[in-house]
Design a protein around this motif. Structure first.
Motif, PDB file in Angstrom:
ATOM      1  N   TYR A 166      15.205 -11.764  -4.466  1.00  0.00           N
ATOM      2  CA  TYR A 166      14.788 -10.353  -4.306  1.00  0.00           C
ATOM      3  C   TYR A 166      13.516 -10.244  -5.418  1.00  0.00           C
ATOM      4  CZ  TYR A 166      18.876  -9.336  -1.983  1.00  0.00           C
ATOM      5  OH  TYR A 166      19.997  -9.593  -1.140  1.00  0.00           O
ATOM      6  N   ARG A 167      12.638  -9.099  -5.431  1.00  0.00           N
ATOM      7  CA  ARG A 167      11.962  -8.684  -6.261  1.00  0.00           C
ATOM      8  C   ARG A 167      12.363  -7.350  -6.961  1.00  0.00           C
ATOM      9  NH1 ARG A 167       7.091 -12.333  -7.040  1.00  0.00           N
ATOM     10  NH2 ARG A 167       7.435 -13.879  -5.421  1.00  0.00           N
ATOM     11  N   MET A 168      12.138  -6.867  -7.996  1.00  0.00           N
ATOM     12  CA  MET A 168      12.669  -5.616  -8.560  1.00  0.00           C
ATOM     13  C   MET A 168      12.479  -4.599  -7.399  1.00  0.00           C
ATOM     14  SD  MET A 168      13.384  -5.932 -11.866  1.00  0.00           S
ATOM     15  CE  MET A 168      12.561  -4.442 -12.798  1.00  0.00           C
ATOM     16  N   ILE A 169      11.181  -4.427  -6.895  1.00  0.00           N
ATOM     17  CA  ILE A 169      10.636  -3.385  -5.926  1.00  0.00           C
ATOM     18  C   ILE A 169      11.530  -3.315  -4.759  1.00  0.00           C
ATOM     19  CG2 ILE A 169       8.775  -4.676  -4.682  1.00  0.00           C
ATOM     20  CD1 ILE A 169       7.240  -2.028  -5.109  1.00  0.00           C
ATOM     21  N   ASP A 170      12.259  -4.322  -4.202  1.00  0.00           N
ATOM     22  CA  ASP A 170      13.090  -4.473  -3.072  1.00  0.00           C
ATOM     23  C   ASP A 170      14.179  -3.461  -3.078  1.00  0.00           C
ATOM     24  OD1 ASP A 170      11.602  -6.616  -2.380  1.00  0.00           O
ATOM     25  OD2 ASP A 170      13.036  -8.110  -2.788  1.00  0.00           O
ATOM     26  N   PHE A 171      14.532  -2.931  -4.354  1.00  0.00           N
ATOM     27  CA  PHE A 171      15.779  -2.271  -4.617  1.00  0.00           C
ATOM     28  C   PHE A 171      15.310  -0.835  -4.172  1.00  0.00           C
ATOM     29  CE2 PHE A 171      16.846  -5.913  -6.285  1.00  0.00           C
ATOM     30  CZ  PHE A 171      18.312  -6.362  -5.927  1.00  0.00           C
ATOM     31  N   THR A 172      14.226  -0.512  -4.721  1.00  0.00           N
ATOM     32  CA  THR A 172      13.811   0.903  -4.337  1.00  0.00           C
ATOM     33  C   THR A 172      13.529   1.114  -3.141  1.00  0.00           C
ATOM     34  OG1 THR A 172      13.020   0.930  -6.944  1.00  0.00           O
ATOM     35  CG2 THR A 172      12.123   2.655  -5.515  1.00  0.00           C
ATOM     36  N   ILE A 173      12.576   0.176  -2.701  1.00  0.00           N
ATOM     37  CA  ILE A 173      12.076   0.133  -1.156  1.00  0.00           C
ATOM     38  C   ILE A 173      13.403   0.175  -0.216  1.00  0.00           C
ATOM     39  CG2 ILE A 173      10.768  -0.765   0.798  1.00  0.00           C
ATOM     40  CD1 ILE A 173       8.938  -2.049  -1.067  1.00  0.00           C
ATOM     41  N   SER A 174      14.283  -0.566  -0.221  1.00  0.00           N
ATOM     42  CA  SER A 174      15.481  -0.569   0.390  1.00  0.00           C
ATOM     43  C   SER A 174      16.149   0.559   0.332  1.00  0.00           C
ATOM     44  CB  SER A 174      16.115  -1.819   0.110  1.00  0.00           C
ATOM     45  OG  SER A 174      15.733  -3.098   0.285  1.00  0.00           O
ATOM     46  N   ASN A 175      16.358   1.016  -1.033  1.00  0.00           N
ATOM     47  CA  ASN A 175      16.998   2.440  -1.213  1.00  0.00           C
ATOM     48  C   ASN A 175      16.305   3.434  -0.132  1.00  0.00           C
ATOM     49  OD1 ASN A 175      19.034   1.643  -2.828  1.00  0.00           O
ATOM     50  ND2 ASN A 175      17.648   2.244  -4.409  1.00  0.00           N
ATOM     51  N   MET A 176      15.121   3.573  -0.165  1.00  0.00           N
ATOM     52  CA  MET A 176      14.107   4.399   0.511  1.00  0.00           C
ATOM     53  C   MET A 176      14.495   4.159   2.038  1.00  0.00           C
ATOM     54  SD  MET A 176      10.686   4.841  -1.476  1.00  0.00           S
ATOM     55  CE  MET A 176      10.621   5.979  -2.975  1.00  0.00           C
ATOM     56  N   THR A 177      14.281   3.159   2.570  1.00  0.00           N
ATOM     57  CA  THR A 177      14.358   2.637   4.047  1.00  0.00           C
ATOM     58  C   THR A 177      15.740   3.149   4.271  1.00  0.00           C
ATOM     59  OG1 THR A 177      14.614   0.731   3.648  1.00  0.00           O
ATOM     60  CG2 THR A 177      12.465   1.388   4.398  1.00  0.00           C
ATOM     61  N   ARG A 180      -1.376  -8.323  -7.288  1.00  0.00           N
ATOM     62  CA  ARG A 180      -1.680  -9.644  -6.092  1.00  0.00           C
ATOM     63  C   ARG A 180      -0.542  -9.979  -5.636  1.00  0.00           C
ATOM     64  NH1 ARG A 180      -1.152 -14.531  -5.125  1.00  0.00           N
ATOM     65  NH2 ARG A 180      -0.047 -14.595  -6.966  1.00  0.00           N
ATOM     66  N   SER A 181       0.474 -10.394  -6.604  1.00  0.00           N
ATOM     67  CA  SER A 181       1.904 -11.087  -6.094  1.00  0.00           C
ATOM     68  C   SER A 181       2.337 -10.006  -5.332  1.00  0.00           C
ATOM     69  CB  SER A 181       2.407 -11.497  -7.539  1.00  0.00           C
ATOM     70  OG  SER A 181       3.788 -11.130  -7.573  1.00  0.00           O
ATOM     71  N   LEU A 182       2.295  -8.889  -5.769  1.00  0.00           N
ATOM     72  CA  LEU A 182       3.161  -7.634  -5.153  1.00  0.00           C
ATOM     73  C   LEU A 182       2.474  -7.448  -3.548  1.00  0.00           C
ATOM     74  CD1 LEU A 182       5.219  -5.372  -5.816  1.00  0.00           C
ATOM     75  CD2 LEU A 182       3.132  -3.686  -6.050  1.00  0.00           C
ATOM     76  N   MET A 183       1.294  -7.717  -3.497  1.00  0.00           N
ATOM     77  CA  MET A 183       0.868  -7.459  -2.040  1.00  0.00           C
ATOM     78  C   MET A 183       1.299  -8.613  -1.022  1.00  0.00           C
ATOM     79  SD  MET A 183      -3.021  -6.091  -2.555  1.00  0.00           S
ATOM     80  CE  MET A 183      -3.301  -5.729  -0.935  1.00  0.00           C
ATOM     81  N   ASP A 184       1.353  -9.844  -1.906  1.00  0.00           N
ATOM     82  CA  ASP A 184       1.777 -11.094  -1.054  1.00  0.00           C
ATOM     83  C   ASP A 184       3.197 -10.844  -0.743  1.00  0.00           C
ATOM     84  OD1 ASP A 184       1.896 -13.803  -0.319  1.00  0.00           O
ATOM     85  OD2 ASP A 184       3.024 -14.143  -2.094  1.00  0.00           O
ATOM     86  N   HIS A 185       3.962 -10.423  -1.500  1.00  0.00           N
ATOM     87  CA  HIS A 185       5.356  -9.993  -1.220  1.00  0.00           C
ATOM     88  C   HIS A 185       5.513  -9.191  -0.202  1.00  0.00           C
ATOM     89  CE1 HIS A 185       9.783  -9.822  -1.893  1.00  0.00           C
ATOM     90  NE2 HIS A 185       9.622  -8.373  -2.190  1.00  0.00           N
ATOM     91  N   LEU A 186       5.091  -7.787  -0.245  1.00  0.00           N
ATOM     92  CA  LEU A 186       5.260  -6.700   0.732  1.00  0.00           C
ATOM     93  C   LEU A 186       4.759  -6.768   2.174  1.00  0.00           C
ATOM     94  CD1 LEU A 186       4.825  -3.842  -1.878  1.00  0.00           C
ATOM     95  CD2 LEU A 186       6.965  -4.817  -1.081  1.00  0.00           C
ATOM     96  N   GLU A 187       3.538  -7.595   2.130  1.00  0.00           N
ATOM     97  CA  GLU A 187       2.923  -7.762   3.356  1.00  0.00           C
ATOM     98  C   GLU A 187       2.770  -6.375   4.148  1.00  0.00           C
ATOM     99  OE1 GLU A 187       4.048 -12.286   4.583  1.00  0.00           O
ATOM    100  OE2 GLU A 187       5.545 -10.823   5.111  1.00  0.00           O
ATOM    101  N   GLN A 188       2.895  -6.392   5.182  1.00  0.00           N
ATOM    102  CA  GLN A 188       3.034  -5.097   6.046  1.00  0.00           C
ATOM    103  C   GLN A 188       4.215  -4.248   5.976  1.00  0.00           C
ATOM    104  OE1 GLN A 188       1.613  -8.000   8.066  1.00  0.00           O
ATOM    105  NE2 GLN A 188      -0.375  -7.511   6.912  1.00  0.00           N
TER     106      GLN A 188
END
Lengths: 387, 368
Positions: free
Chosen positions: B35-46, B62-70
């Motif tokens: 995972y990336r750290m932000i996955d936890f907050t986004i998954s909690n939200m969804t 840059r790396s965050l945008m690559d990870h999150l895509e759409q």
């Protein structure tokens, strides 16, 4: 509308009766393989990697899981604005309808689907085989040879040749004779069930074949022999690499074990030719302090407390401590209790193996044991052996 | 049903992650094997049915945008709502806002247009598994202006010194927000607020030249506004430094800590890599380790985390280490108390040993 150079038709309606209860509720192409995949992932990934972006998937037998799995094709990058994956089940028409009666009949019934794209060539695939193949180089050879049909062949060992449909070719690779399961094979080039046809030629033969009462409407039995008789240009495309028909419980087990060899012929970690599959979204696998893992393929979401030797473990499998798994294939979400011993077995998805159960026979000549009732609970030291 | 929208505000996050954030922001640091750290907050939200999420990114995204895509991996490729990665707009000559208020101001359209009535604002450093709908229920019941989320930390660690703490009265109302190092009420950098009230506070803050929305707009308005505290009781890790990253990563080797974070009914989603299952050779010896897919292990690994696509050569020994994506540990190399960032190669026979309390960190793409 734009036309497509080549459209693929994937025959995925097979029941796979020799896989016993593994295919009780699912079609053969949906059977699990390799710790993560279903068989159909291979032809679909091959299409995606070969740049073929329009695939009709012909379903018939137990299509629920398969339909759900394919979805709109996004797992294989086949969710396209124009083309992509279309699931094509049999359907009713004003003048009747019914099941697909053979492989050729299945394509015949979807002539309208193909005509929408006006393809120059049609690639016919089966959803029963494990292999990585670049269909675009086969298509290139097909076009270069100006063949009416190109059939992909693979050299098999001579003693096995009588189990396959054998192609006898001249020096230029032109097929002069097709021998279905010959007693005395003249060549060892077996058909892989992968065909490319010029669409206008195939369409004509499909229409003619449909009129024949004595035809079984099958590519191998009817369409190809008739084309040969008519002197059409049939070309054999030689494929080299791993190709396996996993038609039986033993061959499915064997194909899984092939992946555990030192340098497996089928490389699943090739970044240039990835095999895609639907992702189950599970956390990383956990190997506990009391676990021993040797010679194994293990997927995400697994928790291993026992001992794993020479086995393929799918996602979400929990193995409790003191359990021993050897020479086996454990499909997704299986729970294996304490002290369980499993040898030379395939355990189907969702099974729950109770503590102290003993399954399978360690004897290397024994048949493979299949435990395959979804959600089945194995009582202590009791095993259903389905042979 | 009340609709909630989410804002993940990365603007004021402290960064003591050294080499791990040379090339990326903290939210994009790989964690827990895949995972990336932000996955936890986004998954909690969804998982809380939040379908519109804005990420306020300012630096190294840059790396965050690559990870999150759409946002497809989180089911956020939606016609209505979806995922928005929003850097500030540097080109507005009339813009008076400063600090993270710039973000709120520049992206006010996200707040204006969303169909949601409530907005959850969170950072990315609190790794937890929380349902924001429970927070909303408490918020509505108490009639608060803002409800902030906190957790009680029994065993305070250095990373908590940087967090805000709460003094809470008997009614659950926040009496003070401070940095008292002894306090165990750790604010989780998460609050819920009604959309219209958020909009009003943003306008007020900008009018008064503020630069930090939470400190000036919310904390600064105590005691005149009603701030309620919601206690979260599940798994919690605060990660803002190399030490906290290392300690909290290794905490996941404990089965109960792991299960508190990864729950079947609220899974954590991440970008899909299509790696094959991991392969353990005959010569491998792996114990007490988390392994992601695509690894090929020939050596000895204990008390460690292997991310996707790591290769461990024969005779190599890895202990108490975190090895990120696609690292290659060649034959007979020895690693102990080490964090290897992505794409590192440790050539055969090398030895790298860090201190147990302070791991040795190797930056991305290094060859040792």
């Amino acid at each position: 509308m734009k036309t497509k150079e080549c459209v693929a038709m994937l025959l995925a309606g097979g029941q796979g009766t020799r896989l016993k209860s593994l295919t009780k509720k699912i079609a053969k192409p949906a059977v699990y393989f390799g710790g993560k995949y279903r068989i159909i992932d291979f032809p679909l990934s091959n299409c995606s990697n070969s740049g073929i972006d329009t695939v009709g998937v012909l379903t018939q037998y137990e299509p629920l899981i398969l339909n759900n799995y394919i979805g709109i094709g996004s797992s294989w990058d086949l969710d396209r604005n124009y083309g992509g994956v279309s699931v094509l089940p049999p359907y009713m028409q004003s003048e009747g309808g019914g099941w697909y009666t053979g492989t050729a009949n299945a394509i015949y019934r979807n002539i309208e689907f193909l005509d929408r794209y006006e393809p120059e060539h049609v690639l016919i695939l089966s959803g029963d085989h494990i292999y990585k193949m670049d269909y675009s180089s086969m298509l290139e050879e097909h076009i270069e040879q100006d063949a009416d049909s190109t059939i992909s062949v693979i050299p098999v060992s001579w003693d096995e040749a009588s189990r396959f449909g054998i192609m006898n070719t001249d020096d230029d690779g032109r097929i002069i004779e097709f021998d279905e399961k010959p007693d005395f094979p003249l060549s060892n080039l077996a058909s892989m069930g992968v065909y490319i046809f010029k669409w206008e030629v195939l369409k004509r033969y499909l229409l003619e074949d449909e009129e024949k009462d004595n035809s079984s409407h099958d590519f191998g039995k009817d369409i190809i022999p008739t084309m040969l008789q008519d002197g059409k240009h049939l070309h054999a495309y030689k494929f080299e690499g791993y190709w396996k028909d996993v038609g039986t419980v033993d061959s499915l087990w064997e194909a899984n074990m092939d992946l555990l060899k030192e340098d497996p012929e089928l490389n699943l970690s090739d970044n240039k030719w990835r095999i895609y599959s639907k992702n189950p979204n599970q956390p990383a696998q956990y190997i506990a302090p009391c676990a021993t893992v040797r010679n194994a393929l293990i997927n995400e979401g697994c928790r291993i407390y026992g001992s794993i030797d020479t086995s393929v473990i799918f996602y979400g499998v929990h193995v409790e401590d003191s359990a021993v798994i050897k020479d086996s294939v454990i499909m997704p979400n299986v729970k294996i209790g304490k002290n369980v011993k499993i040898h030379r077995a395939i355990i189907a998805e969702g099974s729950n193996i109770e503590d102290n159960s003993v399954i399978g026979d360690p004897n290397p000549d024994s048949q493979i044991t299949l435990v395959a009732e979804e959600g089945s609970v194995m009582a202590s030291s009791y095993a259903t052996i389905i042979k | 049903m009340d609709r909630i929208a989410g804002i993940i505000n990365l603007d004021h996050e402290q960064d003591l992650m050294d080499e791990l954030t040379y090339f990326r922001c903290g939210a994009a640091v790989p964690f827990a094997g895949r995972y990336r750290m932000i996955d936890f907050t986004i998954s909690n939200m969804t998982n809380s049915r939040i379908e519109a999420i804005a990420v306020f990114a300012r630096r190294k995204y840059r790396s965050l945008m690559d990870h999150l895509e759409q946002g497809k991996a989180w089911d956020l490729d939606r016609k209505r709502g979806g995922l928005f990665i929003l850097p500030p707009d540097w080109n507005d000559p009339t813009d008076l806002s400063r600090g993270d208020l710039q973000h709120f101001h520049n992206n006010i359209d996200f707040i204006k247009r969303t169909l949601a009535d409530y907005i959850v604002v969170s950072g990315s450093q609190s790794i937890c598994n929380i349902d924001y709908r429970d927070v909303l229920d408490a918020h509505k019941q108490s009639g608060a202006d803002v409800t902030v989320v906190y957790t009680k930390v029994r065993d305070l660690q250095p990373e908590h010194n940087l967090a805000h703490k709460l003094t809470i009265d008997d009614s659950g109302r926040v009496a003070a927000i401070h940095n008292d190092q002894q306090s165990s009420n750790v604010y989780m950098d998460t609050y819920i607020i009604e959309k219209d009230y958020l909009y009003y506070l943003i306008e007020q803050c900008i009018a008064h030249g503020c630069a930090h929305f939470f400190l000036d707009g919310i904390k600064g308005r105590l005691p005149e506004i009603n701030i309620q505290a919601y206690e979260y009781k599940g798994s919690y890790s605060l990660i803002n430094s190399v030490e906290s990253y290392y300690r909290n990563s290794k905490k996941l080797l404990n089965r109960s800590s792991h299960d508190e974070l990864f729950k079947e009914d609220s899974p954590v989603y991440t970008k899909i890599k299509n790696e094959a299952p991991s392969k353990y050779a005959r010569s491998s010896n792996v114990t007490n380790t988390l392994v992601a897919n695509g690894c090929i292990v020939n050596g000895h690994v204990e008390e460690s985390i292997l991310f996707r696509g790591v290769k461990v050569g024969k005779g190599a020994v890895i202990k108490n280490s975190i090895i990120m994506q696609r690292c290659e540990i060649e034959e007979n190399a020895v690693l102990e108390n080490v964090i290897l960032d992505k794409d590192c190669t440790i050539s055969s026979g090398r030895t790298l040993i860090g201190a147990p309390e302070k791991p040795f960190v190797v930056a991305k793409s290094k060859t040792m």
